[in-house]
Design a protein around this motif. Structure first.
Motif, PDB file in Angstrom:
ATOM      1  N   CYS A  89       0.829  -1.199   0.000  1.00  0.00           N
ATOM      2  CA  CYS A  89       0.000   0.000   0.000  1.00  0.00           C
ATOM      3  C   CYS A  89       0.872   1.261   0.000  1.00  0.00           C
ATOM      4  N   LEU A  90       2.189   1.052   0.118  1.00  0.00           N
ATOM      5  CA  LEU A  90       3.109   2.185   0.198  1.00  0.00           C
ATOM      6  C   LEU A  90       4.456   1.768  -0.377  1.00  0.00           C
ATOM      7  N   SER A  91       5.005   2.623  -1.232  1.00  0.00           N
ATOM      8  CA  SER A  91       6.347   2.433  -1.756  1.00  0.00           C
ATOM      9  C   SER A  91       6.863   3.781  -2.221  1.00  0.00           C
ATOM     10  N   GLU A  92       8.096   3.802  -2.685  1.00  0.00           N
ATOM     11  CA  GLU A  92       8.666   5.069  -3.142  1.00  0.00           C
ATOM     12  C   GLU A  92       7.901   5.634  -4.327  1.00  0.00           C
ATOM     13  N   GLN A  93       7.272   4.753  -5.096  1.00  0.00           N
ATOM     14  CA  GLN A  93       6.514   5.214  -6.264  1.00  0.00           C
ATOM     15  C   GLN A  93       5.034   5.389  -5.984  1.00  0.00           C
ATOM     16  N   THR A  94       4.524   4.819  -4.897  1.00  0.00           N
ATOM     17  CA  THR A  94       3.092   4.895  -4.586  1.00  0.00           C
ATOM     18  C   THR A  94       2.894   5.498  -3.201  1.00  0.00           C
ATOM     19  N   LEU A  95       2.841   6.811  -3.158  1.00  0.00           N
ATOM     20  CA  LEU A  95       2.685   7.541  -1.896  1.00  0.00           C
ATOM     21  C   LEU A  95       1.303   8.157  -1.742  1.00  0.00           C
ATOM     22  N   GLU A  96       0.428   7.906  -2.702  1.00  0.00           N
ATOM     23  CA  GLU A  96      -0.863   8.596  -2.706  1.00  0.00           C
ATOM     24  C   GLU A  96      -1.728   8.238  -1.493  1.00  0.00           C
ATOM     25  N   VAL A  97      -1.772   6.960  -1.144  1.00  0.00           N
ATOM     26  CA  VAL A  97      -2.622   6.553  -0.012  1.00  0.00           C
ATOM     27  C   VAL A  97      -2.148   7.203   1.281  1.00  0.00           C
ATOM     28  N   LEU A  98      -0.831   7.219   1.480  1.00  0.00           N
ATOM     29  CA  LEU A  98      -0.286   7.857   2.683  1.00  0.00           C
ATOM     30  C   LEU A  98      -0.599   9.343   2.692  1.00  0.00           C
ATOM     31  N   GLU A  99      -0.435  10.005   1.565  1.00  0.00           N
ATOM     32  CA  GLU A  99      -0.725  11.441   1.503  1.00  0.00           C
ATOM     33  C   GLU A  99      -2.190  11.723   1.805  1.00  0.00           C
ATOM     34  N   GLU A 100      -3.103  10.933   1.225  1.00  0.00           N
ATOM     35  CA  GLU A 100      -4.535  11.125   1.465  1.00  0.00           C
ATOM     36  C   GLU A 100      -4.885  10.885   2.930  1.00  0.00           C
ATOM     37  N   THR A 101      -4.265   9.875   3.525  1.00  0.00           N
ATOM     38  CA  THR A 101      -4.533   9.571   4.935  1.00  0.00           C
ATOM     39  C   THR A 101      -4.044  10.693   5.835  1.00  0.00           C
ATOM     40  N   LEU A 102      -2.834  11.165   5.576  1.00  0.00           N
ATOM     41  CA  LEU A 102      -2.288  12.247   6.395  1.00  0.00           C
ATOM     42  C   LEU A 102      -3.056  13.545   6.219  1.00  0.00           C
ATOM     43  N   MET A 103      -3.611  13.763   5.048  1.00  0.00           N
ATOM     44  CA  MET A 103      -4.382  14.983   4.815  1.00  0.00           C
ATOM     45  C   MET A 103      -5.564  15.072   5.768  1.00  0.00           C
ATOM     46  N   GLU A 104      -6.107  13.919   6.177  1.00  0.00           N
ATOM     47  CA  GLU A 104      -7.226  13.901   7.121  1.00  0.00           C
ATOM     48  C   GLU A 104      -6.764  14.102   8.563  1.00  0.00           C
ATOM     49  N   CYS A 105      -5.453  13.916   8.800  1.00  0.00           N
ATOM     50  CA  CYS A 105      -4.934  13.994  10.167  1.00  0.00           C
ATOM     51  C   CYS A 105      -4.073  15.226  10.403  1.00  0.00           C
ATOM     52  N   ASP A 106      -3.154  15.493   9.488  1.00  0.00           N
ATOM     53  CA  ASP A 106      -2.193  16.570   9.667  1.00  0.00           C
ATOM     54  C   ASP A 106      -1.781  17.089   8.297  1.00  0.00           C
ATOM     55  N   ALA A 107      -2.280  18.261   7.933  1.00  0.00           N
ATOM     56  CA  ALA A 107      -2.046  18.809   6.595  1.00  0.00           C
ATOM     57  C   ALA A 107      -0.564  19.083   6.342  1.00  0.00           C
ATOM     58  N   GLN A 108       0.172  19.461   7.373  1.00  0.00           N
ATOM     59  CA  GLN A 108       1.594  19.747   7.189  1.00  0.00           C
ATOM     60  C   GLN A 108       2.381  18.489   6.847  1.00  0.00           C
ATOM     61  N   LEU A 109       2.024  17.368   7.485  1.00  0.00           N
ATOM     62  CA  LEU A 109       2.688  16.120   7.161  1.00  0.00           C
ATOM     63  C   LEU A 109       2.330  15.679   5.743  1.00  0.00           C
ATOM     64  N   ALA A 110       1.081  15.883   5.364  1.00  0.00           N
ATOM     65  CA  ALA A 110       0.676  15.556   4.000  1.00  0.00           C
ATOM     66  C   ALA A 110       1.457  16.398   2.997  1.00  0.00           C
ATOM     67  N   MET A 111       1.731  17.651   3.350  1.00  0.00           N
ATOM     68  CA  MET A 111       2.497  18.524   2.465  1.00  0.00           C
ATOM     69  C   MET A 111       3.929  18.010   2.290  1.00  0.00           C
ATOM     70  N   LYS A 112       4.496  17.390   3.328  1.00  0.00           N
ATOM     71  CA  LYS A 112       5.826  16.798   3.191  1.00  0.00           C
ATOM     72  C   LYS A 112       5.830  15.712   2.115  1.00  0.00           C
ATOM     73  N   ILE A 113       4.793  14.880   2.131  1.00  0.00           N
ATOM     74  CA  ILE A 113       4.706  13.813   1.138  1.00  0.00           C
ATOM     75  C   ILE A 113       4.571  14.417  -0.257  1.00  0.00           C
ATOM     76  N   LYS A 114       3.763  15.452  -0.373  1.00  0.00           N
ATOM     77  CA  LYS A 114       3.573  16.083  -1.680  1.00  0.00           C
ATOM     78  C   LYS A 114       4.866  16.724  -2.168  1.00  0.00           C
ATOM     79  N   GLN A 115       5.603  17.360  -1.253  1.00  0.00           N
ATOM     80  CA  GLN A 115       6.883  17.959  -1.632  1.00  0.00           C
ATOM     81  C   GLN A 115       7.846  16.896  -2.144  1.00  0.00           C
ATOM     82  N   TYR A 116       7.842  15.735  -1.503  1.00  0.00           N
ATOM     83  CA  TYR A 116       8.721  14.659  -1.959  1.00  0.00           C
ATOM     84  C   TYR A 116       8.320  14.189  -3.358  1.00  0.00           C
ATOM     85  N   ARG A 117       7.027  14.014  -3.568  1.00  0.00           N
ATOM     86  CA  ARG A 117       6.558  13.517  -4.870  1.00  0.00           C
ATOM     87  C   ARG A 117       6.861  14.493  -5.998  1.00  0.00           C
ATOM     88  N   THR A 118       6.904  15.786  -5.665  1.00  0.00           N
ATOM     89  CA  THR A 118       7.155  16.808  -6.690  1.00  0.00           C
ATOM     90  C   THR A 118       8.613  17.262  -6.700  1.00  0.00           C
TER      91      THR A 118
END
Length: 477
Positions: free
Chosen positions: A149-178
């Motif tokens: 459900c999680l790998s270096e190429q598949t971070l979407e589920v983690l980002e979506e989950t964190l967005m519901e809990c902590d937007a700043q942590l979700a932003m870290k995942i998005k920064q990594y992906r971009t």
């Protein structure tokens, strides 16, 4: 690296830290082989088999990442770091991947409340039986990887989950992906001769982004740009969390200092809240100045490697820069905190040390007016007294917080039946929000509530002073 150094490091690591090291090594060791590792020496043997411990560079990275810089003194290496290759992941100089460090940094910043939210949100994507076994955010991330459900190429589920809990942590995942993840990796120099770490190099910041001409940086108009949150949280993983020492001086032996009725309420409130927060509480009543110093010195000599934090509460009279023993002797705040500085107590290095002191910081009063109160209105409710004395000296060492009952040169107040204004409000705020709020937010609420009151026609304004280097949340056990 020699076996003796690895054995010494192994002795200092707890089970949570070993699990963190195993997680960080998943890109260089087979996951199946890591699942059976329970102790540091088992991990080190596997790293040696892969020739990953030819020098201390990789192990240094691991220890720094889990905030165990205090163990670097066991390592011996050349003062020069290995030359950087075009591909840093070489056998001679393996490096932690940005992806693995990202996940570890995210796990550090997940509070207990958000961990519970994550497990709930992922319950329809992961096997519930396995998910229930995860007690840490790192465990949840490892389980997500195990179930694809999680790998270096598949971070979407983690980002979506964190967005519901902590937007700043979700932003870290998005920064990594971009391509905009900010690494906090660092490797300090080690002094080979003295076997002591030199001054650590501050974390280097490297930014990976699409290349631009003239040094420009690319951002999208649709996304806000947040600075990287490199502060993180102090880990709270041990049970018990550590020691909570209470020095409660009520009955004084000198005519110059009156007794302090009501302080037993403060002692009970502190004992109750910090026990629920997972601390082992030890109470000392009516200590002389010499015994106060002996108690803190003995506590400083103890081994705190299996602790997350330290709490010391002093309830007494005092004056600027010191508190009083029951014999009238003065104890400076510096002498109370010094036994726990990183130089004196290495097992508390990098861990938060909280001091809460109920005492005045002088003989003056803060201005404020209150309506006259008749004797009938105060009957049976106790009266307000001042604790003449205080604490001013703030150590320059890191990771200290000293919560003062009042600002400099002013008195603090204690109700003879209900306890002191400051300590009672502190315990109330820890009960209400301490498990989800940063400690500085909690103390700001204490300031707000205490400042609203009027005591003996005067005001009181608490004052926290700190050298904390991370956010601190104290969850209930």
């Amino acid at each position: 690296m020699d076996i003796l150094s690895l054995s010494r490091i192994d002795e200092e690591l707890d089970s949570f830290e070993v699990a963190a090291l195993c997680f960080l090594c998943q890109d260089v060791l087979n996951r199946k082989r890591l699942e059976s590792v329970r102790e540091g020496r088992e991990l080190f043997l596997r790293l040696r088999e892969k020739d990953l411990l030819k020098n201390s560079h990789f192990l240094s990275q691991l220890l720094i990442t889990i905030h165990r810089e205090d163990l670097l003194s066991y390592l011996e290496t050349d003062s020069r770091q290995p030359e950087q290759e075009s591909n840093p992941q070489t056998d001679a100089s393996p490096a932690l991947s940005q992806y693995r460090m990202l996940l570890y940094q995210v796990s550090e910043d997940v509070t207990q409340e958000n961990l519970n939210k994550m497990k709930f949100l992922l319950s329809n994507k992961l096997a519930k039986g396995r998910l229930d076994l995860c007690t840490t955010a790192l465990g949840v991330l490892a389980e997500m990887e195990r179930q694809n459900c999680l790998s270096e190429q598949t971070l979407e589920v983690l980002e979506e989950t964190l967005m519901e809990c902590d937007a700043q942590l979700a932003m870290k995942i998005k920064q990594y992906r971009t391509g905009g993840f900010l690494s906090r990796e660092t490797v300090p120099h080690i002094n080979q001769r003295g076997n002591n770490p030199q001054t650590p190099v501050r974390p280097s910041v490297t930014v990976t982004q699409p290349s631009c001409e003239d040094g420009e940086r690319l951002f999208t108009d649709s996304d806000p740009v947040f600075p990287s949150d490199s502060i993180g949280y102090y880990p709270m993983t041990h049970n018990p969390r550590g020691w909570c020492l209470i020095i409660n001086n009520e009955h004084f032996e000198t005519d110059e200092l009156t007794n302090r009725p009501g302080t037993e309420k403060d002692k009970s409130a502190i004992e109750s809240v910090f026990s629920r927060l997972g601390f082992k509480v030890k109470v000392f009543d009516n200590l002389t100045a010499a015994k106060m110093l002996k108690v803190v010195e003995d506590l400083g000599k103890m081994n705190h490697f299996d602790a997350d934090a330290l709490v010391v509460c002093v309830l007494s009279h005092g004056e600027i820069g010191c508190v009083f023993g029951v014999d009238g002797g003065k104890v400076t705040v510096r002498s109370l905190t010094f036994p726990f500085t990183s130089g004196e107590c290495r097992s508390l290095a990098g861990k938060p040390k909280l001091f809460f002191i109920q005492a005045c910081q002088g003989s003056g009063y803060q201005r404020g007016m209150s309506p006259a109160v008749s004797p009938e209105q105060t009957e049976g409710r106790g009266t307000f007294e001042s604790d003449a004395g205080p604490v001013q000296s703030i150590p320059s060492d890191a990771d200290f917080l000293i919560g003062m009952a009042t600002v400099e040169e002013c008195k603090s107040f204690r109700n003879t039946k209900e306890g002191s204004i400051y300590i009672q409000e502190l315990c109330r705020q820890l009960e209400r929000a301490g498990t989800r709020e940063n400690i500085l937010t909690v103390l700001t609420c204490v300031n707000s509530e205490v400042s609203k009151g009027e005591y003996l026609y005067h005001k009181q304004m608490p004052e926290p002073k700190y050298t904390l280097t991370k956010k601190l949340v104290l969850p209930f056990i």
